[in-house]
Scaffold this active site. Sequence first.
Site, PDB file in Angstrom:
ATOM      1  N   ASP A   1      19.325 -18.662-108.336  1.00 37.63           N
ATOM      2  CA  ASP A   1      18.530 -17.444-108.438  1.00 37.63           C
ATOM      3  C   ASP A   1      18.974 -16.381-107.454  1.00 37.63           C
ATOM      4  O   ASP A   1      18.526 -15.247-107.519  1.00 37.63           O
ATOM      5  CB  ASP A   1      17.044 -17.765-108.232  1.00 37.63           C
TER       6      ASP A   1
ATOM      7  N   ASP B   1       4.985 -26.509-111.323  1.00 34.57           N
ATOM      8  CA  ASP B   1       5.125 -27.907-111.735  1.00 34.57           C
ATOM      9  C   ASP B   1       3.770 -28.495-112.120  1.00 34.57           C
ATOM     10  O   ASP B   1       3.646 -29.196-113.130  1.00 34.57           O
ATOM     11  CB  ASP B   1       5.806 -28.755-110.653  1.00 34.57           C
TER      12      ASP B   1
HETATM   13  O1  UPG Z   1      12.640 -17.621-107.294  1.00 32.55           O
HETATM   14  C1  UPG Z   1      12.839 -18.818-107.092  1.00 32.55           C
HETATM   15  C2  UPG Z   1      12.168 -19.556-106.095  1.00 32.55           C
HETATM   16  C3  UPG Z   1      12.448 -20.906-105.930  1.00 32.55           C
HETATM   17  N1  UPG Z   1      13.350 -21.532-106.714  1.00 32.55           N
HETATM   18  C4  UPG Z   1      13.651 -22.987-106.530  1.00 32.55           C
HETATM   19  O2  UPG Z   1      12.467 -23.748-106.606  1.00 32.55           O
HETATM   20  C5  UPG Z   1      12.631 -24.942-105.877  1.00 32.55           C
HETATM   21  C6  UPG Z   1      11.409 -25.233-105.025  1.00 32.55           C
HETATM   22  O3  UPG Z   1      11.315 -24.308-103.970  1.00 32.55           O
HETATM   23  P1  UPG Z   1      11.040 -24.737-102.447  1.00 32.55           P
HETATM   24  O4  UPG Z   1      11.080 -23.511-101.650  1.00 32.55           O
HETATM   25  O5  UPG Z   1      11.912 -25.871-102.067  1.00 32.55           O
HETATM   26  O6  UPG Z   1       9.508 -25.218-102.572  1.00 32.55           O
HETATM   27  P2  UPG Z   1       8.829 -26.651-102.246  1.00 32.55           P
HETATM   28  O7  UPG Z   1       7.420 -26.362-101.848  1.00 32.55           O
HETATM   29  O8  UPG Z   1       9.638 -27.473-101.329  1.00 32.55           O
HETATM   30  O9  UPG Z   1       8.827 -27.325-103.708  1.00 32.55           O
HETATM   31  C7  UPG Z   1       7.739 -27.974-104.312  1.00 32.55           C
HETATM   32  O10 UPG Z   1       6.783 -27.038-104.797  1.00 32.55           O
HETATM   33  C8  UPG Z   1       7.274 -26.116-105.790  1.00 32.55           C
HETATM   34  C9  UPG Z   1       6.098 -25.308-106.274  1.00 32.55           C
HETATM   35  O11 UPG Z   1       5.677 -24.413-105.308  1.00 32.55           O
HETATM   36  C10 UPG Z   1       7.885 -26.842-106.980  1.00 32.55           C
HETATM   37  O12 UPG Z   1       8.509 -25.889-107.797  1.00 32.55           O
HETATM   38  C11 UPG Z   1       8.909 -27.844-106.536  1.00 32.55           C
HETATM   39  O13 UPG Z   1       9.399 -28.586-107.632  1.00 32.55           O
HETATM   40  C12 UPG Z   1       8.287 -28.778-105.494  1.00 32.55           C
HETATM   41  O14 UPG Z   1       9.267 -29.701-105.027  1.00 32.55           O
HETATM   42  C13 UPG Z   1      13.902 -24.788-105.053  1.00 32.55           C
HETATM   43  O15 UPG Z   1      14.915 -25.589-105.612  1.00 32.55           O
HETATM   44  C14 UPG Z   1      14.209 -23.321-105.175  1.00 32.55           C
HETATM   45  O16 UPG Z   1      15.593 -23.097-105.099  1.00 32.55           O
HETATM   46  C15 UPG Z   1      14.028 -20.827-107.695  1.00 32.55           C
HETATM   47  O17 UPG Z   1      14.863 -21.370-108.396  1.00 32.55           O
HETATM   48  N2  UPG Z   1      13.751 -19.493-107.871  1.00 32.55           N
END
Ligand code: UPG
Length: 619
Positions: free
Chosen positions: A119, A418
């Site tokens: 992204d 999710d």
């Molecule tokens: O505009 C965006 C924002 C985030 N992401 C991806 O979304 C994922 C999750 O983002 P992260 O910042 O790691 O959030 P976490 O809180 O660690 O993730 C948890 O919480 C998210 C919801 O907030 C879920 O989407 C994830 O699957 C879950 O593992 C990552 O791979 C990012 O690269 C994108 O692809 N595009």
Amino acid sequence: MVCLGLFLGWRIRHKNEDAIWLWGISIVCEFWFTFSWLLDQLPKLCPLDRATDLVVLKEKFETATFNNPTGKSDLPGIDVFVSTSNTKKKPSFVIANTILSILAADYPVEKLSCYVSDDGGSLLTFENPESYFNLKKYSYKNRVHTDFVNDRRRVREEIKTMKQRIEVAGDDPVESISKATWMANGTHWPGTWINPSSEHTEDDHAGVIQLSSSKVGLLPIILPLSMVVSLIKLKPPSDEPLFGNNEEDTPLDFTNIDIRLPMLVYVSRQKHPDYHHNEKAGAMNALVRASAIMSNGPFILNLDYGHCQGVDSMGGMLGYALQSRLRKPLLSHSIRGDKFGNSSFLIASIPVVELQGRLADHPAVKYGRQPGILTSAPRELVDASTIAEALSVISCWYEDETEWGQRVGWIYGSMIEDTVTGCRMHNRGWKSVYCVTKPDAFGAIAPRNLAERLHQVFRWATGSVEIFFSRNNALLASSRMKILRRVAYLNVGIYPFTSIFLVVYCFLPALSLLIGQFIVQTLNVTFLMYLLLITLTLCTLSIFETMWSAQRDGSSSWMLTLCSKIAHRCLTVVAALPDWMSAGGPPSFYALGYRSVVHGFRLPFEYTLFFTYKRFYAV
Ligand SMILES: O=c1ccn([C@@H]2O[C@H](COP(=O)(O)OP(=O)(O)O[C@H]3O[C@H](CO)[C@@H](O)[C@H](O)[C@H]3O)[C@@H](O)[C@H]2O)c(=O)[nH]1
Ligand SMILES: [Mn+2]
């Protein structure tokens, strides 16, 4: 439950007549805590622990039979989606590891495709694996085959020369990357430029798709990956093994080693300021469409940028999904799960559900991903016209006036897409299983510091409140939603409200000191006994859970396991306390405020950090 019931009964019967309002407030809080504790506990009833029998899986799908005389793998295709966004916060080497773990999976290569969604749209920043190769003494010494030691030395040399090549390109290695917005083939990079100019910023750029088999295209894009690619000489996979030979110019000896690797696709969907990109949900939907055109695997596995997976996980998960097709039982069931102590595990398991069904609505994939279809035919080659078509479905206006994000694909409108998506799927009658594998199927990175953790829980709490005030509230779910699952989803939507009661309740002792009144009239023995009883019950519960999980591990000396686990749990509790106090209260409190008061205002996924902490510390 009995203890809490008795305690609450006693509290109601013994009012503090001198400060009835103080008593009232405390009683309301205590009722809420009991309610939220119940919401936490109920989904843990009837835990079920399942494991796939990989031997049966292989027997069924990979042995020669009348219908499958060659014994070639008959397993269904899997499209693995990995998302990444901000490369400054998410080091490219981490995602390179994730991708390597997918390429290394013990699954037929021709059935596996890996899609990387970026992204950021950026040429990923170069971060070299020097730290690993610079270790003077590494732990493998004297414990592994000498071949490994020699290979490691050769790879180290290769990486050194690659680094030199990059440094030669410019004085400053970072500077040299910024010039690399021109790709090796002489055309400019359609995505984000290091010195962003119009139509080449993170929020405004064209869509990009690059295929690993067109090696030249991939090389300048993902540098750490490009190392991998150049080291192992990536070949497009066919269903016949392809053995390496030592004539090729590689630092490693691949004689008699099958050098095929799964298809690897880099995707950066188009972005335009006029279109909301819907964060990860939007990225995943773009991948659903692009992959439907390119490989159309009947199963999708979604990983975050740092979710490395174990070699057996794919087979392990498919075991659940394919269960109904097998006569011989593939799954062993036993009661008592391992992962007690955190009800969100139930929800966390939801993205693991098989995501099939008609997700794609493009004419090229008119029939979508048919539920359970097994792709035994070899995959067709991906050519330029396929890529052009895939590019058209990742454009930002593709979703205009369609149901994408409303009813189709990952659902928009909450930061925890999710959970919403899982909820919608369950609501429509999808089944899910909680996957427990040994060793663990996935490893992920936790936030590295308090600020990151607070940022994360704030985002989660915001997402929860968004769900609570939307039509995805579990109370409005259809009758197909199972009762305990409904409770689990309700808990996810409701838990930020606990912060209000927590903040009030924590304030009461200070108030008591000021006004000389307490929530009970006198600190009598019954009250203290109740507190002690409740504390002891909670501890006992914890010990039981630990015992069950020790038994499940099948350890021969489970007493020893028990002791070590109890010690571990105590440490975890102590370590988790500051996290709970900082994360469980204030961020949820703020999230609630923003969502309820400033309703309709959308917080950017990445920038909530700035928002929270400015306010948090100001207060
Ligand atoms: O505009 C965006 C924002 C985030 N992401 C991806 O979304 C994922 C999750 O983002 P992260 O910042 O790691 O959030 P976490 O809180 O660690 O993730 C948890 O919480 C998210 C919801 O907030 C879920 O989407 C994830 O699957 C879950 O593992 C990552 O791979 C990012 O690269 C994108 O692809 N595009
Ligand atoms: Mn993460």
